[in-house]
Design a protein around this motif. Structure first.
Motif, PDB file in Angstrom:
ATOM      1  N   VAL A 399      45.446  28.716  45.049  1.00 21.18           N
ATOM      2  CA  VAL A 399      44.140  29.029  44.467  1.00 21.18           C
ATOM      3  C   VAL A 399      44.167  30.393  43.788  1.00 21.18           C
ATOM      4  CG1 VAL A 399      41.731  29.509  45.012  1.00 21.18           C
ATOM      5  CG2 VAL A 399      42.869  27.553  46.060  1.00 21.18           C
ATOM      6  N   ASN A 400      44.769  31.381  44.440  1.00 16.20           N
ATOM      7  CA  ASN A 400      44.858  32.714  43.836  1.00 16.20           C
ATOM      8  C   ASN A 400      45.688  32.684  42.561  1.00 16.20           C
ATOM      9  OD1 ASN A 400      43.272  34.146  45.715  1.00 16.20           O
ATOM     10  ND2 ASN A 400      44.985  34.288  47.139  1.00 16.20           N
ATOM     11  N   ALA A 401      46.753  31.866  42.536  1.00 19.36           N
ATOM     12  CA  ALA A 401      47.561  31.752  41.322  1.00 19.36           C
ATOM     13  C   ALA A 401      46.764  31.130  40.183  1.00 19.36           C
ATOM     14  CB  ALA A 401      48.813  30.915  41.611  1.00 19.36           C
ATOM     15  N   LEU A 402      45.981  30.096  40.490  1.00 22.37           N
ATOM     16  CA  LEU A 402      45.154  29.467  39.458  1.00 22.37           C
ATOM     17  C   LEU A 402      44.084  30.423  38.950  1.00 22.37           C
ATOM     18  CD1 LEU A 402      44.698  25.876  40.952  1.00 22.37           C
ATOM     19  CD2 LEU A 402      46.117  26.539  39.001  1.00 22.37           C
ATOM     20  N   LEU A 403      43.467  31.170  39.856  1.00 24.32           N
ATOM     21  CA  LEU A 403      42.443  32.127  39.437  1.00 24.32           C
ATOM     22  C   LEU A 403      43.046  33.239  38.594  1.00 24.32           C
ATOM     23  CD1 LEU A 403      40.321  32.436  42.717  1.00 24.32           C
ATOM     24  CD2 LEU A 403      39.892  31.013  40.717  1.00 24.32           C
ATOM     25  N   SER A 404      44.227  33.703  38.965  1.00 26.77           N
ATOM     26  CA  SER A 404      44.897  34.742  38.171  1.00 26.77           C
ATOM     27  C   SER A 404      45.266  34.214  36.786  1.00 26.77           C
ATOM     28  CB  SER A 404      46.148  35.240  38.899  1.00 26.77           C
ATOM     29  OG  SER A 404      45.818  35.788  40.152  1.00 26.77           O
ATOM     30  N   ALA A 405      45.702  32.955  36.723  1.00 26.48           N
ATOM     31  CA  ALA A 405      46.025  32.354  35.425  1.00 26.48           C
ATOM     32  C   ALA A 405      44.781  32.255  34.546  1.00 26.48           C
ATOM     33  CB  ALA A 405      46.646  30.971  35.630  1.00 26.48           C
ATOM     34  N   PHE A 406      43.663  31.891  35.146  1.00 25.71           N
ATOM     35  CA  PHE A 406      42.423  31.828  34.366  1.00 25.71           C
ATOM     36  C   PHE A 406      42.033  33.208  33.855  1.00 25.71           C
ATOM     37  CE2 PHE A 406      37.848  32.606  34.449  1.00 25.71           C
ATOM     38  CZ  PHE A 406      37.446  31.773  33.400  1.00 25.71           C
ATOM     39  N   GLU A 407      42.093  34.220  34.719  1.00 26.46           N
ATOM     40  CA  GLU A 407      41.729  35.563  34.285  1.00 26.46           C
ATOM     41  C   GLU A 407      42.668  36.053  33.190  1.00 26.46           C
ATOM     42  OE1 GLU A 407      41.776  37.763  37.886  1.00 26.46           O
ATOM     43  OE2 GLU A 407      39.791  37.051  38.538  1.00 26.46           O
ATOM     44  N   PHE A 408      43.939  35.649  33.259  1.00 25.35           N
ATOM     45  CA  PHE A 408      44.887  36.002  32.203  1.00 25.35           C
ATOM     46  C   PHE A 408      44.464  35.401  30.870  1.00 25.35           C
ATOM     47  CE2 PHE A 408      48.567  34.420  29.798  1.00 25.35           C
ATOM     48  CZ  PHE A 408      49.156  35.611  29.436  1.00 25.35           C
ATOM     49  N   LEU A 409      44.093  34.124  30.858  1.00 26.27           N
ATOM     50  CA  LEU A 409      43.681  33.465  29.618  1.00 26.27           C
ATOM     51  C   LEU A 409      42.309  33.915  29.150  1.00 26.27           C
ATOM     52  CD1 LEU A 409      44.882  29.816  30.390  1.00 26.27           C
ATOM     53  CD2 LEU A 409      45.990  31.490  28.895  1.00 26.27           C
ATOM     54  N   ASN A 410      41.453  34.322  30.085  1.00 29.73           N
ATOM     55  CA  ASN A 410      40.078  34.651  29.738  1.00 29.73           C
ATOM     56  C   ASN A 410      39.906  36.100  29.291  1.00 29.73           C
ATOM     57  OD1 ASN A 410      37.116  33.817  29.894  1.00 29.73           O
ATOM     58  ND2 ASN A 410      37.112  35.616  31.211  1.00 29.73           N
ATOM     59  N   LYS A 411      40.949  36.929  29.423  1.00 28.36           N
ATOM     60  CA  LYS A 411      40.794  38.366  29.255  1.00 28.36           C
ATOM     61  C   LYS A 411      40.161  38.740  27.922  1.00 28.36           C
ATOM     62  CE  LYS A 411      43.215  42.767  29.440  1.00 28.36           C
ATOM     63  NZ  LYS A 411      42.123  43.362  30.241  1.00 28.36           N
ATOM     64  N   PHE A 412      40.679  38.185  26.804  1.00 22.91           N
ATOM     65  CA  PHE A 412      40.195  38.561  25.482  1.00 22.91           C
ATOM     66  C   PHE A 412      39.428  37.425  24.793  1.00 22.91           C
ATOM     67  CE2 PHE A 412      44.044  41.230  26.013  1.00 22.91           C
ATOM     68  CZ  PHE A 412      43.426  42.469  25.962  1.00 22.91           C
ATOM     69  N   THR A 413      39.075  36.384  25.536  1.00 22.32           N
ATOM     70  CA  THR A 413      38.479  35.212  24.888  1.00 22.32           C
ATOM     71  C   THR A 413      37.132  35.526  24.262  1.00 22.32           C
ATOM     72  OG1 THR A 413      39.632  33.746  26.428  1.00 22.32           O
ATOM     73  CG2 THR A 413      37.743  32.839  25.264  1.00 22.32           C
ATOM     74  N   ILE A 414      36.238  36.161  25.018  1.00 28.59           N
ATOM     75  CA  ILE A 414      34.910  36.474  24.483  1.00 28.59           C
ATOM     76  C   ILE A 414      35.006  37.510  23.368  1.00 28.59           C
ATOM     77  CG2 ILE A 414      32.745  37.653  25.057  1.00 28.59           C
ATOM     78  CD1 ILE A 414      32.684  34.756  25.720  1.00 28.59           C
ATOM     79  N   ASN A 415      35.935  38.458  23.494  1.00 25.89           N
ATOM     80  CA  ASN A 415      36.132  39.426  22.411  1.00 25.89           C
ATOM     81  C   ASN A 415      36.504  38.708  21.118  1.00 25.89           C
ATOM     82  OD1 ASN A 415      37.556  40.765  25.110  1.00 25.89           O
ATOM     83  ND2 ASN A 415      36.082  42.094  24.132  1.00 25.89           N
ATOM     84  N   PHE A 416      37.426  37.761  21.221  1.00 23.40           N
ATOM     85  CA  PHE A 416      37.860  37.012  20.041  1.00 23.40           C
ATOM     86  C   PHE A 416      36.726  36.141  19.504  1.00 23.40           C
ATOM     87  CE2 PHE A 416      40.016  33.676  17.696  1.00 23.40           C
ATOM     88  CZ  PHE A 416      41.011  34.364  17.026  1.00 23.40           C
ATOM     89  N   ALA A 417      35.969  35.506  20.409  1.00 22.12           N
ATOM     90  CA  ALA A 417      34.852  34.662  19.961  1.00 22.12           C
ATOM     91  C   ALA A 417      33.797  35.487  19.241  1.00 22.12           C
ATOM     92  CB  ALA A 417      34.238  33.943  21.160  1.00 22.12           C
TER      93      ALA A 417
END
Length: 555
Positions: A399-417
């Motif tokens: 679960v921690n690995a999946l959450l870390s992977a999401f945070e990795f992908l989500n880091k700049f998503t809203i900035n880019f949007a």
């Protein structure tokens, strides 16, 4: 602004990137970028070039941004409507006899029901003593003065970081050690002198606490020594972000208003939750051969509590993402403006995009963030409980690995949007591809700046609390209670300055994405930004010493 098709960009210049800006007719980093891609990137092919967008830049026109992620916006509106509709029903359908009045009901065997008896209710009036009134008066006055002074303190910190970032950082560095040592020694001496404290904490425990704090201070000193080579770069990054934020001071008026709007939006939901608790009836229940009157809550109330709490969590996460969106959109307009000209109505345009075409994207991001927070909280709670066993450990790791992977992908998503107006999933994919094909990393932004800014505001808040404590001891008769009032003042200043650091962090992330877009197109919109960000690691394995420093900071 130079473009990628400029003929001057084909010229190669030998030397370091910092020496390329000698020619005024060339983009600052265009030759460096061409040489870097020539040595480190594979030759472009038609398939690869057609797979990615040819131009990624700030989409200035509100009308050209289509509505994105509409289903999530509709789902969010459905949650809000359901919460308010059932809340209004709960307010109308509430029982006039609250659960606290059960003691005034008795069982009537003739009607086989609970009836209300006549009784006299005695209310205990808890009158605060004059001493507590005095403490409350000084506490309220201190908080009001702190809130007023927090505005000039925040502006002073911002403009100091813009013009005197290096001096402020190097002046603050000794305080990172001096202030904890002072507080540690002061507590040890004060507790030793005070008979009550010395009885509660024997000498052995006091020495253990003293040495533990000194150990933490030693770790802090070691972190600064390890990262000393990054301090200069950190100072320059902080200066750039402070300059960008100082050119958009209107954000400090808009962002707090958004928070106040969220609080005002939460008020009726909280009222509905209170009224929902009053939905039920008082019924007789047999227990141990006797019949009592008990409160039985309506079966739909727990479901409404779950709905309302989920709506509040989703709304809070969406508001945080909306703030990031507004910050990113405003800073992007500043970054891509020509000749450092002030962009008019940039904040208004960002707000219109955030609550217009990209509202669904913000709701989608907020939903994911809320889910991650809930899951992480559940995992942490399970870890704190007695959940031993190999299976539980493996599940928590997964679960921690999946959450870390999401945070990795989500880091700049809203900035880019916010910059491009793309949907959430497209922004996540395009951001990753943008950084990957430019050999930049989504996890290596200057993390030292965040830790350093947090340490600066902690020191400033501690100094302010010490000054407040000295003034209270000199001007009032609070005595030991002055420490409590000073602690409250410390928390207030820390929260306000922490908000400033949060905004600066988002500015740094936005500038990083704008720099990546510039680099992808071979353009230089802000030469001073390129001169700084070009020294960041270009990949996760590019600078091992930096990764070691980052690991030390995370520890």
């Amino acid at each position: 602004m130079a473009s990628s098709d400029d003929t001057t960009t084909t010229t190669t210049v030998a030397g370091k990137p910092s020496d390329i800006h000698e020619s005024p007719t060339k983009p600052l980093l265009s030759t460096y970028i061409d040489e870097f891609h020539h040595h480190h990137s594979p030759p472009p092919s038609e398939s690869s070039s057609s797979h990615y967008p040819t131009t990624i830049t700030y989409n200035r026109h509100h009308s050209s941004r289509p509505i994105r992620d509409l289903p999530f916006l509709l789902l969010f509106i459905l949650f809000i409507i359901s919460t308010f509709a059932f809340g209004i029903f709960a307010s109308i359908n509430k029982n006039p006899n609250p659960p606290s009045s059960v003691s005034s009901f008795i069982y009537d065997i003739r009607t086989d029901s609970c009836i209300k008896t006549k009784h006299t209710v005695t209310f205990l009036n808890f009158l605060l003593r004059s001493h507590w009134n005095y403490i409350l008066k000084n506490l309220i006055l201190t908080v009001i003065v702190t809130l007023i002074l927090s505005i000039p303190i925040s502006l002073f910190l911002l403009f100091s970081l813009k013009h005197y970032a290096k001096q402020l950082v190097y002046i603050s560095l000794p305080f990172f050690v001096i202030v904890p040592i002072f507080l540690d020694v002061y507590w040890f001496v004060a507790c030793t002198i005070n008979s009550t404290c010395s009885e509660k904490f024997p000498l052995g425990y006091r020495i253990m606490v003293l040495m533990f704090v000194f150990l933490v201070i030693g770790v802090i000193v070691w972190i600064f020594v390890v990262n000393w080579s990054r301090i200069e770069l950190t100072v320059r990054i902080i200066r750039v972000s402070a300059d960008a934020l100082s050119n958009n001071l209107g954000l400090f008026g808009v962002l707090p208003v958004m928070i106040l709007g969220l609080v005002g939006y939460f008020v009726p939901i909280v009222v509905f939750l209170v009224f929902a608790r009053l939905n039920g009836e008082i019924l007789p229940r047999e227990k141990h051969g006797r019949i009592f009157c008990v409160w039985k809550q309506d079966s739909w109330v727990p479901a409404y509590y779950a709905l309302a709490i989920l709506t509040m969590l989703w709304s809070a996460a969406a508001m945080v993402e909306a703030q990031v969106y507004v910050i990113s959109g405003t800073i992007a307009q500043w970054y891509f403006s020509k000749d450092d000209s002030r962009v008019k109505r940039s904040i208004r345009s960002s707000l219109r995009n955030a609550f217009g075409p990209s509202a669904g994207t913000i709701c989608f991001s907020g939903l994911l963030i809320a889910i991650v927070r809930i899951v992480r909280g559940a995992v942490d709670t399970a870890a704190n409980e007695d959940a031993s066993g190999m299976i539980n450990v493996v599940l928590r790791c997964c679960v921690n690995a999946l959450l870390s992977a999401f945070e990795f992908l989500n880091k700049f998503t809203i900035n880019f949007a916010a910059i491009t107006g793309e949907a959430y999933c497209a922004s996540a994919r395009l951001t990753y591809e943008l950084l990957r094909r430019n050999l930049l990393s989504a996890v290596i932004v200057e993390i030292v700046s965040t830790r350093l800014l947090a340490a600066i505001i902690f020191v400033l808040s501690a100094v302010y609390a010490i000054v407040v404590c000295v003034i209270l001891n000199a001007a009032t008769d609070l005595g030991v209670d002055s420490y409590f009032v000073a602690a409250v003042a410390f928390v207030v200043v820390l929260v306000i300055l922490g908000f400033l650091v949060h905004v600066l962090d988002n500015v740094i992330d936005t500038v990083y994405i704008c720099y990546a877009i510039d680099r992808d197109k071979g353009e230089v919109c802000k030469a001073d930004v390129h001169e700084i960000y070009v020294h960041l690691p270009i990949s996760r394995n590019h600078n091992p010493s930096y990764l070691n420093a980052r690991t030390a900071l995370l520890v």
